[in-house]
Design a protein around this motif. Structure first.
Motif, short mmCIF file in Angstrom:
data_model
loop_
_atom_site.label_atom_id
_atom_site.label_comp_id
_atom_site.label_asym_id
_atom_site.label_seq_id
_atom_site.Cartn_x
_atom_site.Cartn_y
_atom_site.Cartn_z
N CYS A 1 46.51 26.02 3.66
CA CYS A 1 47.24 25.43 4.79
C CYS A 1 47.09 23.92 4.79
O CYS A 1 46.25 23.37 4.09
CB CYS A 1 46.73 26.03 6.10
N ASN A 2 47.89 23.27 5.59
CA ASN A 2 47.91 21.81 5.66
C ASN A 2 47.28 21.39 6.99
O ASN A 2 47.79 21.69 8.05
CB ASN A 2 49.36 21.35 5.54
N ARG A 3 46.19 20.65 6.88
CA ARG A 3 45.41 20.33 8.07
C ARG A 3 46.15 19.41 9.04
O ARG A 3 45.97 19.47 10.25
CB ARG A 3 44.09 19.66 7.65
N THR A 4 47.02 18.56 8.48
CA THR A 4 47.68 17.57 9.33
C THR A 4 49.07 18.00 9.79
O THR A 4 49.68 17.33 10.60
CB THR A 4 47.77 16.21 8.61
N SER A 5 49.57 19.06 9.25
CA SER A 5 50.93 19.45 9.61
C SER A 5 51.00 20.19 10.94
O SER A 5 50.12 20.98 11.27
CB SER A 5 51.52 20.33 8.50
N GLU A 6 52.05 19.89 11.68
CA GLU A 6 52.27 20.58 12.95
C GLU A 6 53.15 21.81 12.75
O GLU A 6 53.41 22.57 13.67
CB GLU A 6 52.98 19.65 13.95
C1 LIG Z 1 50.72 17.95 5.03
O1 LIG Z 1 51.56 17.68 6.12
C2 LIG Z 1 51.84 16.29 6.32
C3 LIG Z 1 52.63 16.18 7.63
O2 LIG Z 1 53.64 17.10 7.69
C4 LIG Z 1 52.60 15.80 5.09
O3 LIG Z 1 52.88 14.41 5.25
C5 LIG Z 1 51.76 16.00 3.84
O4 LIG Z 1 52.46 15.63 2.69
C6 LIG Z 1 51.34 17.46 3.72
N1 LIG Z 1 50.39 17.63 2.62
C7 LIG Z 1 50.55 18.49 1.64
C8 LIG Z 1 49.45 18.54 0.63
O5 LIG Z 1 51.53 19.21 1.56
#
Ligand SMILES: *[C@@H]1O[C@H](CO)[C@@H](O)[C@H](O)[C@H]1NC(C)=O
Ligand SMILES: *[C@@H]1O[C@H](CO)[C@@H](O)[C@H](O)[C@H]1NC(C)=O
Ligand SMILES: *[C@@H]1O[C@H](CO)[C@@H](O)[C@H](O)[C@H]1NC(C)=O
Length: 370
Positions: free
Chosen positions: A315-320
């Motif tokens: 999962c992506n820690r920063t993604s909403e």
């Molecule tokens: C995770 O999510 C952020 C925000 O949506 C995005 O900028 C970033 O590229 C993503 N990272 C990966 C590894 O997909």
């Protein structure tokens, strides 16, 4: 069908289920064909030995030259489904409990296909049916345009047409989706009897509708391409032809339809109706995706239903969004591991003739759902 082969069917199905983790046996016999995607060269096996139901085998025997397209259609559909849903809780995969066979080669040889979703009547079912029916249209039409088939070719109805005053005419090879649509209907659209011998008419109507919605998506996204002729690119004359969109674009459209899919009433009526009483006046279009049952949340593993759950998913820690750890892990939290990457970097060309690089290491955090 004679009695002996009727008796042999469930056993064959059990075998297929074990081999390819193909749940869609029995009631969903017409979905066995998806297993074709995992055969290296299905032509070599002959129609009788492929995971097809009796009616599809019949069609296969009459048109064996279509086998590569059937296989390609299955591959396209499965690949697009996985691609469109790669960041979501349901990612077009099923639990791998029975996926132990490595004998069959190919990209899907060891990965199981769909489980519960094939007959659960959910939005996910709707998407699978639509994308697979569309995949078949796409691959068969491609094959017609490539001149690989005797009974179809480029769209001949357009020949000699065009508009001289506007300076263009039809030329080249226009994709003729009609044959592909016809074949997809013939191959996929027929009533299924379920193991109890009864049909669930609502689910059946839903599946048939979604098959057609998939085919409509291919037809709707046909585009016109033109090429210029004339002195030094003046474009005095243009030759134009119709072509299908990339399957990725079709997948996008279907994903959009999935997100806006319509729940229909499970009460048997002559016509399908929306479940929401106050919306019944809004017509249902043939390119809408329909579903009957609400989806489970796909959070936790359910081997019986073939739901793998999201444990262990990256999962992506920063993604909403749906791929964010919060949503994807269903609030259970996540583990973080550091992954070391080694790659060649700062490469220099040394005269003459080799390239010298350094080894660079980098660390990235990878998060996986608990
Ligand atoms: C995770 O999510 C952020 C925000 O949506 C995005 O900028 C970033 O590229 C993503 N990272 C990966 C590894 O997909
Ligand atoms: C057409 O047939 C050739 C030779 O059998 C094959 O290599 C090619 O992939 C086929 N093309 C399509 C689009 O089916
Ligand atoms: C099979 O038939 C039974 C009895 O009508 C029904 O309850 C069930 O939902 C059906 N299953 C499918 C997949 O159509």
């Amino acid at each position: 069908m004679d009695r002996a082969s009727l008796l042999a069917l469930p056993r064959l199905c059990a075998l297929w289920a074990a081999l390819l983790a193909l749940f869609p046996c029995g009631a969903q016999g017409n979905w066995m064909w998806l297993g074709i995607a995992s055969f290296g060269v299905p032509e070599k096996l002959g129609c009788a030995n492929l995971p097809l139901n009796s009616r599809q085998k019949e069609l296969c025997k009459r048109k064996p030259y279509l086998l590569p397209s059937i296989r390609e259609g299955a591959r396209l559909g499965i690949q697009e489904c996985r691609s469109q849903f790669r960041y979501e809780r349901w990612n077009c995969m099923v639990a791998t409990a029975t996926a132990t066979v490595t004998a069959t080669a190919g990209p899907f040889g060891t990965s199981p296909l769909f489980g519960y979703e094939l007959n659960s009547g959910t939005k996910e079912t709707a998407f699978i049916y639509a994308v697979m029916a569309a995949g078949l249209v796409h691959s068969v039409t491609r094959s017609c345009s490539a001149g690989n088939m005797t009974e179809c070719s480029c769209d001949t109805t357009l020949q000699n047409g065009g508009s001289a005053s506007e300076g263009w005419h039809w030329g080249g090879c226009s994709d003729d989706v009609q044959y592909g649509m016809w074949f997809s209907r013939k191959f996929l659209d027929f009533p299924l009897r379920n193991s109890t011998g009864k049909e669930n008419t609502i689910l059946l109507a839903m599946n048939l509708h979604n098959n057609e919605a998939g085919r409509q998506a291919v037809a709707k996204l046909m585009s016109v391409d033109c090429r210029c002729h004339g002195v030094s690119g003046s474009c005095a004359v243009k030759t134009c032809w119709k072509s299908m969109s990339s399957f990725e674009k079709i997948g996008h459209l279907l994903k959009d339809k999935y997100e806006n899919s319509i729940q229909i009433s499970d009460k048997e009526k002559r016509k399908m109706r929306r479940r929401e009483k106050d919306q019944r006046k809004i017509p249902i279009h043939k390119d809408d995706l329909l579903y009957v049952n609400k989806s489970p949340n796909y959070c936790v593993e359910d081997k019986k239903l073939g739901i793998p759950g999201t444990r262990g998913r990256e999962c992506n820690r920063t993604s909403e969004g749906a791929d964010g750890c919060n949503l994807l892990c269903c609030g259970r939290g996540y583990n973080t591991h550091v992954v070391r990457h080694v790659e060649r970097c700062e490469c220099k060309f040394i005269w003459c003739c080799y390239v010298r690089c350094r080894r660079c290491e980098s660390m990235t955090d990878v998060h996986t759902c608990k």
